[in-house]
Write a protein that holds these residues in place. Structure first.
Motif, PDB file in Angstrom:
ATOM      1  N   LEU A 254      33.766   4.640  -2.872  1.00 51.08           N
ATOM      2  CA  LEU A 254      32.543   3.952  -2.476  1.00 51.08           C
ATOM      3  C   LEU A 254      32.455   3.910  -0.959  1.00 51.08           C
ATOM      4  O   LEU A 254      33.343   3.367  -0.300  1.00 51.08           O
ATOM      5  CB  LEU A 254      32.541   2.525  -3.039  1.00 51.08           C
ATOM      6  N   ILE A 255      31.394   4.494  -0.411  1.00 48.29           N
ATOM      7  CA  ILE A 255      31.167   4.435   1.033  1.00 48.29           C
ATOM      8  C   ILE A 255      30.193   3.301   1.305  1.00 48.29           C
ATOM      9  O   ILE A 255      29.041   3.349   0.883  1.00 48.29           O
ATOM     10  CB  ILE A 255      30.607   5.769   1.582  1.00 48.29           C
ATOM     11  N   ASP A 256      30.657   2.288   2.030  1.00 51.44           N
ATOM     12  CA  ASP A 256      29.836   1.115   2.295  1.00 51.44           C
ATOM     13  C   ASP A 256      28.982   1.331   3.534  1.00 51.44           C
ATOM     14  O   ASP A 256      27.794   1.619   3.443  1.00 51.44           O
ATOM     15  CB  ASP A 256      30.741  -0.110   2.453  1.00 51.44           C
ATOM     16  N   GLN A 257      29.533   1.173   4.730  1.00 54.53           N
ATOM     17  CA  GLN A 257      28.768   1.332   5.968  1.00 54.53           C
ATOM     18  C   GLN A 257      29.667   1.880   7.070  1.00 54.53           C
ATOM     19  O   GLN A 257      30.891   1.703   7.032  1.00 54.53           O
ATOM     20  CB  GLN A 257      28.121   0.022   6.386  1.00 54.53           C
ATOM     21  N   LEU A 258      29.064   2.527   8.063  1.00 46.81           N
ATOM     22  CA  LEU A 258      29.822   3.199   9.125  1.00 46.81           C
ATOM     23  C   LEU A 258      29.469   2.692  10.521  1.00 46.81           C
ATOM     24  O   LEU A 258      29.939   3.271  11.505  1.00 46.81           O
ATOM     25  CB  LEU A 258      29.577   4.718   9.071  1.00 46.81           C
ATOM     26  N   ARG A 259      28.652   1.629  10.638  1.00 47.76           N
ATOM     27  CA  ARG A 259      28.167   1.271  11.967  1.00 47.76           C
ATOM     28  C   ARG A 259      28.228  -0.214  12.303  1.00 47.76           C
ATOM     29  O   ARG A 259      28.197  -0.580  13.481  1.00 47.76           O
ATOM     30  CB  ARG A 259      26.719   1.757  12.132  1.00 47.76           C
ATOM     31  N   ILE A 260      28.304  -1.080  11.340  1.00 48.22           N
ATOM     32  CA  ILE A 260      28.224  -2.514  11.615  1.00 48.22           C
ATOM     33  C   ILE A 260      29.506  -3.044  12.232  1.00 48.22           C
ATOM     34  O   ILE A 260      29.480  -3.812  13.190  1.00 48.22           O
ATOM     35  CB  ILE A 260      27.873  -3.289  10.335  1.00 48.22           C
ATOM     36  N   GLY A 261      30.639  -2.668  11.660  1.00 49.40           N
ATOM     37  CA  GLY A 261      31.912  -3.147  12.177  1.00 49.40           C
ATOM     38  C   GLY A 261      32.687  -4.012  11.212  1.00 49.40           C
ATOM     39  O   GLY A 261      33.803  -4.453  11.499  1.00 49.40           O
ATOM     40  N   TRP A 262      32.127  -4.261  10.038  1.00 49.22           N
ATOM     41  CA  TRP A 262      32.811  -4.970   8.955  1.00 49.22           C
ATOM     42  C   TRP A 262      32.197  -4.504   7.637  1.00 49.22           C
ATOM     43  O   TRP A 262      31.173  -3.815   7.627  1.00 49.22           O
ATOM     44  CB  TRP A 262      32.675  -6.482   9.097  1.00 49.22           C
ATOM     45  N   TYR A 263      32.814  -4.865   6.537  1.00 50.88           N
ATOM     46  CA  TYR A 263      32.300  -4.441   5.238  1.00 50.88           C
ATOM     47  C   TYR A 263      31.393  -5.522   4.642  1.00 50.88           C
ATOM     48  O   TYR A 263      31.430  -6.680   5.040  1.00 50.88           O
ATOM     49  CB  TYR A 263      33.446  -4.120   4.280  1.00 50.88           C
ATOM     50  N   GLY A 264      30.551  -5.124   3.690  1.00 52.74           N
ATOM     51  CA  GLY A 264      29.580  -6.033   3.104  1.00 52.74           C
ATOM     52  C   GLY A 264      29.846  -6.333   1.643  1.00 52.74           C
ATOM     53  O   GLY A 264      30.915  -6.027   1.100  1.00 52.74           O
ATOM     54  N   VAL A 265      28.847  -6.894   0.997  1.00 52.18           N
ATOM     55  CA  VAL A 265      28.972  -7.292  -0.409  1.00 52.18           C
ATOM     56  C   VAL A 265      29.257  -6.083  -1.295  1.00 52.18           C
ATOM     57  O   VAL A 265      30.045  -6.168  -2.246  1.00 52.18           O
ATOM     58  CB  VAL A 265      27.699  -8.027  -0.877  1.00 52.18           C
ATOM     59  N   LEU A 266      28.628  -4.951  -0.990  1.00 49.75           N
ATOM     60  CA  LEU A 266      28.863  -3.747  -1.789  1.00 49.75           C
ATOM     61  C   LEU A 266      30.344  -3.389  -1.809  1.00 49.75           C
ATOM     62  O   LEU A 266      30.905  -3.051  -2.857  1.00 49.75           O
ATOM     63  CB  LEU A 266      28.040  -2.585  -1.230  1.00 49.75           C
ATOM     64  N   ALA A 267      30.991  -3.470  -0.657  1.00 48.20           N
ATOM     65  CA  ALA A 267      32.420  -3.170  -0.584  1.00 48.20           C
ATOM     66  C   ALA A 267      33.231  -4.168  -1.404  1.00 48.20           C
ATOM     67  O   ALA A 267      34.196  -3.782  -2.083  1.00 48.20           O
ATOM     68  CB  ALA A 267      32.874  -3.179   0.869  1.00 48.20           C
ATOM     69  N   VAL A 268      32.853  -5.451  -1.347  1.00 44.02           N
ATOM     70  CA  VAL A 268      33.575  -6.461  -2.125  1.00 44.02           C
ATOM     71  C   VAL A 268      33.452  -6.169  -3.615  1.00 44.02           C
ATOM     72  O   VAL A 268      34.415  -6.317  -4.381  1.00 44.02           O
ATOM     73  CB  VAL A 268      33.057  -7.870  -1.801  1.00 44.02           C
TER      74      VAL A 268
END
Length: 418
Positions: A254-268
């Motif tokens: 699962l690729i969550d995000q590459l730019r914010i700097g932390w993971y989100g609900v999708l990653a959890v």
């Protein structure tokens, strides 16, 4: 943990990635009388105990709803926005004053910042070389300008009994805030399939492409396809939360995000379902995980090709990362981890409420007065808001701001604090 009695908690008023509903459900398991309420649209069909079908700009209906429920709860845990809030860059009267009214009614207020509303562009640029502040996808920074963000954070911090954020990245924008980690509990009906040994499925489910770095993901997928690696890529967008959970349960990476700097609900959700998660963690925040290896594959726009290649081609790597992610979920994001932490804050604030900073309230009222134009101050309000304001017999277009404030406060005092 001992059961908590006679603690009534409101969770709302937006979907907020399903977090209010998830927290309410988790709190009920710990003996707290908690309910989640969504007012207005719910784009991703997040669950809630109650849905109030009115526009978020219809503050007459929202105010009357608040008056009806104010005695039903001890704690109002608000996510991202209060009840009275329409334009994040211009806090027209009576925006934000519901927090003061709740405090005046003897209620405790928790405020939970969740993302773009506090991610200040200047700090985002300074701390994250992969920021999107200059591109401004979906006009997020246009919607939340920095001076308004600063005023918003300062006001909330001066009024709320507790100010929460979801992770250390957001905490860097809100001094003095407390991290309450994201909480998810996938339904028992969602069954994660065993990880595939070969031809793994790679999933990316962005809510906003520019924010999540989707272009970099797609470029990496094309490059790895050209190299001849065997895998299936799935991109899903605009799906309900239930559909997204099913897709995660059937994926391997699962690729969550590459730019914010932390993971989100999708990653959890990926951690909970035992998937290998790829996301970008800001270098200055890695230490917050402790001494153990990261529970996810840390990738940014420059490294995503190599990181994704490793986990596509090395079964052992993705299985090891999936186990680490599941362990991290149990340690950080499960009911056993989040609920005692949250309840302890609730109990503390019930015993020792924070006093309201009167100077901050006065500054807000002075700012709201500055938005008027002569005596015809209502003429500058957005049409939808103007229509709702004038429903009150206490306010008319010829009132000056001072008269309007006095009459509105009298009205709200009668309705909320009889």
């Amino acid at each position: 943990m001992p059961k908590v009695v006679r603690l009534r908690v409101f969770q709302g008023i937006t979907g907020s990635a399903g977090q209010p509903a998830a927290l309410a459900k988790g709190l009920r398991q710990y003996g707290v009388d908690a309910r989640s309420i969504i007012i207005g649209d719910n784009h991703f069909s997040y669950a809630a105990d109650d849905v109030i079908n009115c526009s978020l700009s219809d503050w007459v209906s929202i105010g009357r709803y608040l008056a009806e429920i104010v005695d039903s709860y001890d704690i109002f845990h608000l996510h991202m926005r209060p009840f009275f809030y329409w334009n994040p860059n211009e806090f027209y009267f009576p925006a934000l004053l519901d927090l003061v009214l709740l405090k005046a009614a003897g209620k405790r207020v928790c405020f939970h910042f969740r993302g773009s509303e506090v991610r200040k562009p200047s700090l985002f640029r300074a701390t994250n070389r992969f920021h999107y502040a200059d591109e401004d996808p979906d006009r997020l920074f246009k919607k939340f300008n920095e001076s308004s963000q600063e005023a918003y954070i300062n006001y909330i911090s001066a009024i709320a009994d507790r100010v929460f954020v979801t992770d250390p990245e957001l905490q860097s924008y809100v001094p003095g805030s407390i991290v309450i980690p994201r909480y998810v509990q996938p339904p028992e009906t969602v069954k994660a399939r065993p990880l595939r040994g070969e031809n793994p499925v790679v999933l990316h489910a962005p809510s906003r492409r520019g924010v999540k770095g989707t272009d970099f993901v797609l470029a990496a997928v094309e490059q790895l396809k050209r190299e001849g690696h065997a895998f299936e890529f799935r991109l899903i967008e605009g799906r309900s939360n239930a559909e997204a959970l099913s897709a995660i349960a059937d994926a391997d990476i699962l690729i969550d995000q590459l730019r914010i700097g932390w993971y989100g609900v999708l990653a959890v959700e990926g951690f909970a379902l035992g998937r290998t998660v790829i996301s970008y963690i800001r270098p200055d925040l890695i230490h917050t995980f402790g001494a153990d290896p990261l529970p996810l594959a840390n990738a940014d726009p420059e490294t995503i090709i190599d990181v994704l290649r490793q986990h596509i081609t090395q079964r052992h790597s993705r299985e090891q990362m999936a186990r680490a992610g599941r362990e991290w979920f149990e340690q950080t994001h499960s009911a056993e981890a989040v609920m005692p932490l949250l309840v302890s804050h609730y109990q503390d604030m019930m015993l020792a409420p924070k006093p309201v900073d009167a100077r901050t309230v006065q500054r807000l009222l002075e700012y709201q007065a500055s938005l008027r134009s002569g005596s015809g101050w209502l003429s500058i309000l957005p049409p939808a808001l103007l229509e709702n304001v004038t429903k009150f017999k206490y306010v008319n277009k010829n009132d000056g701001m001072a008269a309007a404030v006095r009459s509105m406060v009298r009205f709200l005092s009668r309705k909320l604090f009889k």
